[in-house]
Design a protein around this motif. Structure first.
Motif, short mmCIF file in Angstrom:
data_model
loop_
_atom_site.label_atom_id
_atom_site.label_comp_id
_atom_site.label_asym_id
_atom_site.label_seq_id
_atom_site.Cartn_x
_atom_site.Cartn_y
_atom_site.Cartn_z
N ARG A 6 0.81 -1.21 0.00
CA ARG A 6 0.00 0.00 0.00
C ARG A 6 0.85 1.28 0.00
O ARG A 6 0.59 2.20 -0.79
N PRO A 7 1.89 1.39 0.87
CA PRO A 7 2.69 2.63 0.84
C PRO A 7 3.38 2.86 -0.50
O PRO A 7 3.54 4.00 -0.93
N ASP B 162 0.59 3.99 -2.99
CA ASP B 162 0.06 5.31 -2.62
C ASP B 162 1.06 6.42 -2.94
O ASP B 162 0.67 7.55 -3.26
N LYS C 41 -5.41 6.00 -8.78
CA LYS C 41 -6.23 5.19 -7.88
C LYS C 41 -5.87 3.72 -8.08
O LYS C 41 -5.43 3.34 -9.17
N TRP C 42 -6.08 2.93 -7.04
CA TRP C 42 -5.85 1.49 -7.19
C TRP C 42 -6.75 0.75 -6.19
O TRP C 42 -7.19 1.31 -5.20
N TYR D 47 -6.06 1.88 7.02
CA TYR D 47 -5.86 3.22 7.56
C TYR D 47 -5.28 3.27 8.98
O TYR D 47 -4.74 4.29 9.38
N ALA E 15 -5.09 13.02 4.25
CA ALA E 15 -4.73 12.61 2.89
C ALA E 15 -5.92 12.64 1.94
O ALA E 15 -5.78 12.33 0.76
N ARG F 17 -8.35 10.64 1.68
CA ARG F 17 -8.60 9.33 1.10
C ARG F 17 -10.06 8.95 1.30
O ARG F 17 -10.60 9.05 2.40
#
Length: 239
Positions: free
Chosen positions: A20-21, A24, A31-32, A144, A199, A201
């Protein structure tokens, strides 16, 4: 913007949390999304020039690879539950009414007793919804929470921590230790919510597990800060 789908050797939510990091932080990935329901995780990536080679380069530092592009026609995605704060607000309303009734029955309003009862109900109810689908909660929470993002297993432990706190508040067991644990656990949870909101998100809040489609928003932050504030107030009272 092109949307591409690739098969990978990611196996579960823990694998997704590791990459993820990397995804991102990639400037060319707009986007993913990861689908871990099959034997191979499929990544859906939206961005400019996201080829299999480029995606493979992004995954490689975490030890994962692209196995190929998904070219077959896919069925229409399932219809998501409508986004609504109603379940959360209804639960909080029930808790407040329940506390008010029990305080009236006691003959006098005791703020510390009332907060203890509210926190007992809060943790018991919220842990119940998380435990309905523990794996789905762990996957969502890793998206998160600052601890669950680094240790996927924390998503499996967290509902039981809430359950234990609910029982402790209900039975008035070791109030000092109970409030300290609450302060730490909810404080860490608040950090994850703040980072997600900062962020911008658009992700699902897992506070009620995955039964309801609750958006991550300021409402989630207020909920966590409220519990932190109550724990601090009760600690001051005890000390």
């Amino acid at each position: 913007m092109l949307v591409q789908r690739y098969r990978t050797d990611l196996h579960c939510g823990a694998c997704v949390a590791k990459v993820r990091p990397l995804l991102d932080a990639a400037p060319d990935v707009r986007k993913w999304d990861a689908d871990t329901s099959g034997p191979q995780t499929v990544l859906t990536v939206e961005g400019d020039g996201i080829t299999a080679e480029r995606l493979g380069a992004l995954l490689r530092p975490a030890g994962y690879h692209v196995l190929g592009e998904v070219v077959a026609a896919q069925p229409a995605p399932p219809v998501e539950k409508p986004t609504s704060y109603f379940p959360l607000l209804l639960i909080l309303s029930y808790l407040l009414v329940g506390v008010a009734v029990t305080e009236l029955a006691a003959g006098a309003f005791d703020p510390m007793r009332a907060m203890g009862r509210f926190m007992a109900g809060f943790f018991l109810v919220f842990s119940f919804f998380k435990l309905l689908n523990l794996r789905a909660f762990a996957d969502a929470y890793a998206g998160y929470d600052v601890v669950a993002a680094k240790w996927y297993g924390y998503g499996y432990v967290y509902p039981f921590i809430e359950l234990g706190l609910g029982i402790a508040y209900l039975g008035h067991f070791a109030p000092l230790a109970t409030n300290v644990v609450t302060l730490v656990v909810m404080g860490v949870s608040t950090v994850g919510v703040v980072k997600a909101l900062a962020a911008r998100r658009k992700i699902r809040c897992a506070c009620l597990g995955t039964v309801f489609n609750l958006p991550m928003s300021a409402v989630t932050l207020v909920e966590d800060v409220l519990m932190v504030g109550m724990a601090v107030a009760m600690l001051f009272w005890l000390l």
